[in-house]
Design a protein around this motif. Structure first.
Motif, mmCIF file in Angstrom:
data_model
loop_
_atom_site.group_PDB
_atom_site.id
_atom_site.type_symbol
_atom_site.label_atom_id
_atom_site.label_comp_id
_atom_site.label_asym_id
_atom_site.label_seq_id
_atom_site.Cartn_x
_atom_site.Cartn_y
_atom_site.Cartn_z
ATOM 1 N N GLY A 39 -15.352 -23.462 -16.979
ATOM 2 C CA GLY A 39 -16.546 -24.283 -17.141
ATOM 3 C C GLY A 39 -16.335 -25.414 -18.129
ATOM 4 O O GLY A 39 -15.222 -25.674 -18.595
ATOM 5 N N ILE A 40 -17.424 -26.089 -18.459
ATOM 6 C CA ILE A 40 -17.377 -27.183 -19.433
ATOM 7 C C ILE A 40 -16.860 -26.680 -20.774
ATOM 8 O O ILE A 40 -16.010 -27.326 -21.411
ATOM 9 N N LEU A 41 -17.329 -25.521 -21.214
ATOM 10 C CA LEU A 41 -16.896 -24.988 -22.506
ATOM 11 C C LEU A 41 -15.425 -24.589 -22.481
ATOM 12 O O LEU A 41 -14.741 -24.679 -23.510
ATOM 13 N N ASP A 42 -14.935 -24.137 -21.349
ATOM 14 C CA ASP A 42 -13.523 -23.768 -21.254
ATOM 15 C C ASP A 42 -12.615 -24.986 -21.360
ATOM 16 O O ASP A 42 -11.541 -24.915 -21.961
ATOM 17 N N ARG A 43 -13.038 -26.110 -20.797
ATOM 18 C CA ARG A 43 -12.201 -27.301 -20.790
ATOM 19 C C ARG A 43 -12.378 -28.134 -22.053
ATOM 20 O O ARG A 43 -11.413 -28.730 -22.552
ATOM 21 N N PHE A 44 -13.592 -28.193 -22.571
ATOM 22 C CA PHE A 44 -13.867 -29.086 -23.699
ATOM 23 C C PHE A 44 -14.091 -28.329 -25.004
ATOM 24 O O PHE A 44 -14.679 -28.884 -25.938
ATOM 25 N N ASP A 45 -13.622 -27.079 -25.088
ATOM 26 C CA ASP A 45 -13.763 -26.326 -26.337
ATOM 27 C C ASP A 45 -12.986 -26.986 -27.473
ATOM 28 O O ASP A 45 -13.488 -27.123 -28.593
ATOM 29 N N SER A 46 -11.759 -27.413 -27.190
ATOM 30 C CA SER A 46 -10.948 -28.042 -28.229
ATOM 31 C C SER A 46 -11.502 -29.412 -28.610
ATOM 32 O O SER A 46 -11.513 -29.788 -29.789
ATOM 33 N N VAL A 47 -11.989 -30.176 -27.619
ATOM 34 C CA VAL A 47 -12.568 -31.491 -27.899
ATOM 35 C C VAL A 47 -13.828 -31.357 -28.747
ATOM 36 O O VAL A 47 -14.106 -32.203 -29.604
ATOM 37 N N THR A 48 -14.591 -30.294 -28.518
ATOM 38 C CA THR A 48 -15.819 -30.061 -29.273
ATOM 39 C C THR A 48 -15.542 -29.979 -30.767
ATOM 40 O O THR A 48 -16.341 -30.445 -31.586
ATOM 41 N N PHE A 49 -14.406 -29.416 -31.138
ATOM 42 C CA PHE A 49 -14.039 -29.334 -32.552
ATOM 43 C C PHE A 49 -13.338 -30.610 -33.021
ATOM 44 O O PHE A 49 -13.527 -31.046 -34.162
ATOM 45 N N ALA A 50 -12.511 -31.207 -32.171
ATOM 46 C CA ALA A 50 -11.729 -32.375 -32.578
ATOM 47 C C ALA A 50 -12.600 -33.613 -32.752
ATOM 48 O O ALA A 50 -12.360 -34.423 -33.652
ATOM 49 N N ALA A 51 -13.627 -33.784 -31.914
ATOM 50 C CA ALA A 51 -14.450 -34.993 -31.956
ATOM 51 C C ALA A 51 -15.136 -35.195 -33.312
ATOM 52 O O ALA A 51 -15.046 -36.277 -33.893
ATOM 53 N N PRO A 52 -15.847 -34.198 -33.858
ATOM 54 C CA PRO A 52 -16.465 -34.413 -35.179
ATOM 55 C C PRO A 52 -15.439 -34.605 -36.286
ATOM 56 O O PRO A 52 -15.681 -35.359 -37.233
ATOM 57 N N PHE A 53 -14.283 -33.940 -36.173
ATOM 58 C CA PHE A 53 -13.233 -34.140 -37.180
ATOM 59 C C PHE A 53 -12.786 -35.597 -37.198
ATOM 60 O O PHE A 53 -12.697 -36.222 -38.262
ATOM 61 N N VAL A 54 -12.498 -36.154 -36.029
ATOM 62 C CA VAL A 54 -12.032 -37.540 -35.948
ATOM 63 C C VAL A 54 -13.114 -38.488 -36.446
ATOM 64 O O VAL A 54 -12.845 -39.402 -37.233
ATOM 65 N N TRP A 55 -14.347 -38.273 -36.016
ATOM 66 C CA TRP A 55 -15.432 -39.166 -36.424
ATOM 67 C C TRP A 55 -15.673 -39.127 -37.937
ATOM 68 O O TRP A 55 -15.787 -40.165 -38.587
ATOM 69 N N LEU A 56 -15.722 -37.914 -38.501
ATOM 70 C CA LEU A 56 -15.961 -37.794 -39.945
ATOM 71 C C LEU A 56 -14.825 -38.416 -40.751
ATOM 72 O O LEU A 56 -15.057 -39.084 -41.761
ATOM 73 N N LEU A 57 -13.607 -38.181 -40.311
ATOM 74 C CA LEU A 57 -12.456 -38.731 -41.056
ATOM 75 C C LEU A 57 -12.454 -40.254 -41.003
ATOM 76 O O LEU A 57 -12.153 -40.905 -42.009
ATOM 77 N N LEU A 58 -12.809 -40.812 -39.862
ATOM 78 C CA LEU A 58 -12.866 -42.268 -39.763
ATOM 79 C C LEU A 58 -13.963 -42.841 -40.650
ATOM 80 O O LEU A 58 -13.832 -43.956 -41.174
ATOM 81 N N GLN A 59 -15.056 -42.100 -40.834
ATOM 82 C CA GLN A 59 -16.099 -42.556 -41.755
ATOM 83 C C GLN A 59 -15.571 -42.608 -43.188
ATOM 84 O O GLN A 59 -15.893 -43.503 -43.960
ATOM 85 N N LEU A 60 -14.754 -41.626 -43.535
ATOM 86 C CA LEU A 60 -14.194 -41.575 -44.889
ATOM 87 C C LEU A 60 -13.150 -42.674 -45.104
ATOM 88 O O LEU A 60 -13.043 -43.243 -46.189
ATOM 89 N N LEU A 61 -12.396 -42.958 -44.054
ATOM 90 C CA LEU A 61 -11.319 -43.946 -44.185
ATOM 91 C C LEU A 61 -11.810 -45.371 -44.003
ATOM 92 O O LEU A 61 -11.115 -46.303 -44.355
#
Length: 291
Positions: A269-291
């Motif tokens: 399902g969606i959660l099976d395919r996008f489980d890793s993206v679900t965690f990576a997306a906020p990490f990338v966004w937050l880090l870019l805000q800091l940088l």
């Protein structure tokens, strides 16, 4: 059809679709896509962990999940509409407060009828209807993050960073694990994952970030990430995405679910395919805000 063939078929169809929606179509198309994904993901999660006990909360949960990207879109649109006198309304915070209140109202009514909703089901509904969509909606935040400076093209590139890192990590981890995997990474959580596959995933994350940088350099005539940034986002982004994969696997193991759904052949399902993206997306966004 074998699992590998199904995976390849989904990639052949899905990758051009994502490129079209995230990289070319207007911002609202990304909002619509994420709203649908969040709604389906919320339904999958509630169906997996709550079953019959979660049915009274299911409509509210799915509706809230679909509205989260809409609220994010509204907040970002106001922020970059150059209406400096207009405050950015905390739409997502308001939605979260309304969702929690509504869920507990339902729980109170059910309790008085001697058909109580377990607190674990309530917390699952909050995660499915609010937390998960907020995390995935960071893709929309990335897509719209550069609108105020006329840098829409940068947003169209940066939205692919968590996707490239996650998919690169997942793909290389899969093939390295299948060919070289000998030492189990977490046997009880995900029996097929290996330490060798995890290392391959780290390399895949770096390659994914490198590929995006190379493509982006040709589009905007500028390498927007240097070697250090590529290595950092690739390694740490891959580690975060693998933690996301294992985190959703923990939920599946606890409730005896093999896949969250069957929407994407070979993936689940969606959660099976996008489980890793679900965690990576906020990490990338937050880090870019800091940088």
């Amino acid at each position: 059809m074998s699992s590998l063939k199904a995976r390849v078929l989904v990639a052949v169809v899905g990758i051009p679709f994502l490129l079209l929606v995230l990289g070319w179509a207007p911002d609202w198309a990304t909002m619509v896509l994420l709203a649908l994904m969040c709604a389906v993901g919320a339904w999958e999660l509630m169906h997996a962990v709550a079953a019959e006990a979660g049915k009274p909360l299911l409509p509210l949960t799915v509706l809230a999940a679909a509205l989260v990207p809409v609220c994010v879109y509204g907040e970002q649109s106001i922020r970059y509409a150059k209406l400096t006198a207009l405050p950015v309304l905390p739409l997502t915070g308001l939605l979260g407060a309304v969702l929690v209140l509504a869920l507990f109202v339902v729980a109170i009514l059910r309790y008085d009828r001697e058909r109580p909703v377990p607190f674990a089901v309530l917390t699952a509904a909050v995660f499915a209807g609010l937390v998960f969509p907020l995390m995935l909606s960071c893709l929309l935040r990335l897509r719209m993050a550069y609108g105020s400076e006329g840098g829409e093209i940068v947003g169209r590139i940066m939205v692919f960073l968590p996707l490239c890192v996650s998919f690169g990590s997942d793909t290389l981890a899969y093939f390295v694990g299948c060919t070289l995997g000998k030492h189990k990474l977490s046997p009880r959580v995900s029996p097929k994952k290996s330490v060798e596959g995890a290392v391959g995933g780290l390399i895949g994350g770096v390659l994914g970030a490198l590929l995006l940088t190379w493509i982006g350099a040709h589009i905007i005539s500028d390498a927007f990430m240097g070697p250090r940034e590529i290595l950092f986002f690739g390694l740490v982004g891959s580690a975060v995405s693998q933690i996301g994969d294992l985190s959703f696997s923990v939920i599946k193991r606890e409730f005896g679910v093999k896949d969250y759904g069957h929407l994407l052949p070979g993936h689940g399902g969606i959660l099976d395919r996008f489980d890793s993206v679900t965690f990576a997306a906020p990490f990338v966004w937050l880090l870019l805000q800091l940088l």
